[in-house]
Design an enzyme around this catalytic site. Sequence first.
Site, short mmCIF file in Angstrom:
data_model
loop_
_atom_site.label_atom_id
_atom_site.label_comp_id
_atom_site.label_asym_id
_atom_site.label_seq_id
_atom_site.Cartn_x
_atom_site.Cartn_y
_atom_site.Cartn_z
N CYS A 201 -13.85 32.96 69.25
CA CYS A 201 -15.16 33.49 68.89
C CYS A 201 -14.98 34.36 67.66
O CYS A 201 -13.85 34.66 67.24
CB CYS A 201 -15.75 34.32 70.03
SG CYS A 201 -16.09 33.38 71.54
N GLY B 60 -17.55 30.01 65.98
CA GLY B 60 -18.38 29.80 67.15
C GLY B 60 -19.78 29.39 66.77
O GLY B 60 -20.45 30.09 66.01
N ASN C 237 -13.34 38.41 71.82
CA ASN C 237 -12.78 37.12 71.41
C ASN C 237 -11.49 36.91 72.16
O ASN C 237 -10.58 37.75 72.11
CB ASN C 237 -12.50 37.11 69.90
CG ASN C 237 -11.78 35.85 69.45
OD1 ASN C 237 -11.97 34.79 70.03
ND2 ASN C 237 -10.97 35.97 68.42
N GLY C 238 -11.39 35.79 72.87
CA GLY C 238 -10.18 35.51 73.64
C GLY C 238 -10.54 34.95 75.00
O GLY C 238 -11.64 34.45 75.23
N TYR D 280 -5.60 25.64 62.28
CA TYR D 280 -6.95 25.08 62.28
C TYR D 280 -8.08 26.10 62.34
O TYR D 280 -9.07 25.98 61.62
CB TYR D 280 -7.08 24.13 63.48
CG TYR D 280 -8.49 23.60 63.72
CD1 TYR D 280 -8.98 22.55 62.95
CD2 TYR D 280 -9.31 24.15 64.71
CE1 TYR D 280 -10.27 22.06 63.16
CE2 TYR D 280 -10.59 23.66 64.92
CZ TYR D 280 -11.07 22.62 64.16
OH TYR D 280 -12.33 22.13 64.36
#
Length: 508
Positions: free
Chosen positions: A2, A28, A102-103, A259
């Site tokens: 995210c 996201g 985030n995670g 990526y």
Amino acid sequence: MCGILGVVATTPVNQLLYDGLMVLQHRGQDAAGIATTEDDTFHMHKGSGLVRDVFRTRNMRALPGNMGIAHCRYPTAGSAFDSALSQPFYVNSPFGIVLGHNGNLTNTQQLKEEMFRQDLRHINTTSDSEVLLNALAHELQATAKGCRLDLDTIFAAVSGVHRRCRGAYAVVAMIAGYGMLAFRDPHGIRPLVFGFNETREGTEYLFASESVALDTLNFQVLRDVEPGEAIFVDLEHRLHQRQCAPNASLSPCIFEFVYLARPDSVIDGVSVYEARLRMGEHLADKLIQYIPVDQIDVVIPIPDSSRPSAMQLAQRIGVPYREGFVKNRYIGRTFIMPGQATRRRSVRQKLNTVAQEFKGKRVLLVDDSIVRGTTSREIVEMARAAGALKVYFASASPPVRYPNVYGIDMPTRAELIATGRTGEEIAREIGADALVYQDLQALEASIRDLKPTLCRFDTSCFNGSYVTGDVSPEYLTAIEQAREGHHHLSKDERWTSKQLQLNLLSVG
């Protein structure tokens, strides 16, 4: 994966946060949200969809204040169909906290049960981020002396979160009447960077998942938040820092460099673009061992993440580099789209061939990775349909054989094309004449060449080695079974299933 932002400014932050989310949109596309604070009051707007679709002028006007956080969501834990999972999340006790994360936590279910039975806290969604928020709230309540917070209490609460929560988490949060808190898990798996901007009215601070957000918003990068570290900015814009985890050790997710991150970002002191150039050099060295260079007429990248690797590979082997695919910018990243059928359909909408670059040529296609194989198979077919005589395929990263449990949507081994297959078998599956993968050691060297002190990475999706040390085969099987069962349900059944889980938790 995210995108998160946190801003403490001298002027209204709503536009800053919106602009920052637009820059982090690649992290996201499922949902977005902004929360601001003004005079101890939180203002929030969030919803499903792209940033540009979630926020209208009326929404922005309803987000006053000089401090705020923002989040763009990519579904990992939970469902992509549930707007209730949009962040930030809010809890009113104690003190009032708004949090973006985030995670992915790896002990979510255990924490849910502990919180309900011991902490007397009810988790109302399937999101691990709500669990993390309540863990922080409980630790603040447990460590606070009386009705006021001080720095020692805040940092002690983060230490409590580190002891209790396992997995990956980069966090920005606001505590009503006190300021902004940012922290990162003891392994530093997910990225978090911060910087400043000097104004006549004082210093402004910005926290973000990637440095590109600071660049575009005209903030100067200070540094990355260290693993296990907490940083607090009070209402007077004073910056306070403390290490809150013993034996913290940096092990960033290597897939960020492959990526996830934008090429113009710098993560943990390493340029993503330069790392991808090095990946191309190492991939070229391996390629020439398996495919004669005189059998390749042209090197073509699969846009966008693989471009630096493809350019450097082509230069190293002395073969022309060409752009053979034109990308539709209005189609989302297929890897992060929910559902295999959606990904397959979007590939043809997303890419089209430049026929003259394929017709009558032996083509080497370069991609950053091969995950499910859906995109690769479609692209190989497109290259042949455009007239390619031979289609070779090279991946700038090793075979993805294991689930990622730290915030990337690779949860089942059955969905990963490399699981249980050799390179030759994968080549046949995607329809390529030959396939070359990067070696893991070479991938790590691509990054370590640029920062020799970076000794360890989370490479779990390639080798099954999970840096948190708590991911067992039984755990992987459980999350895979849960995901498979979830996919077999209709949208209405998913909602009923979720409500049933919540009811059982409440009754149990």
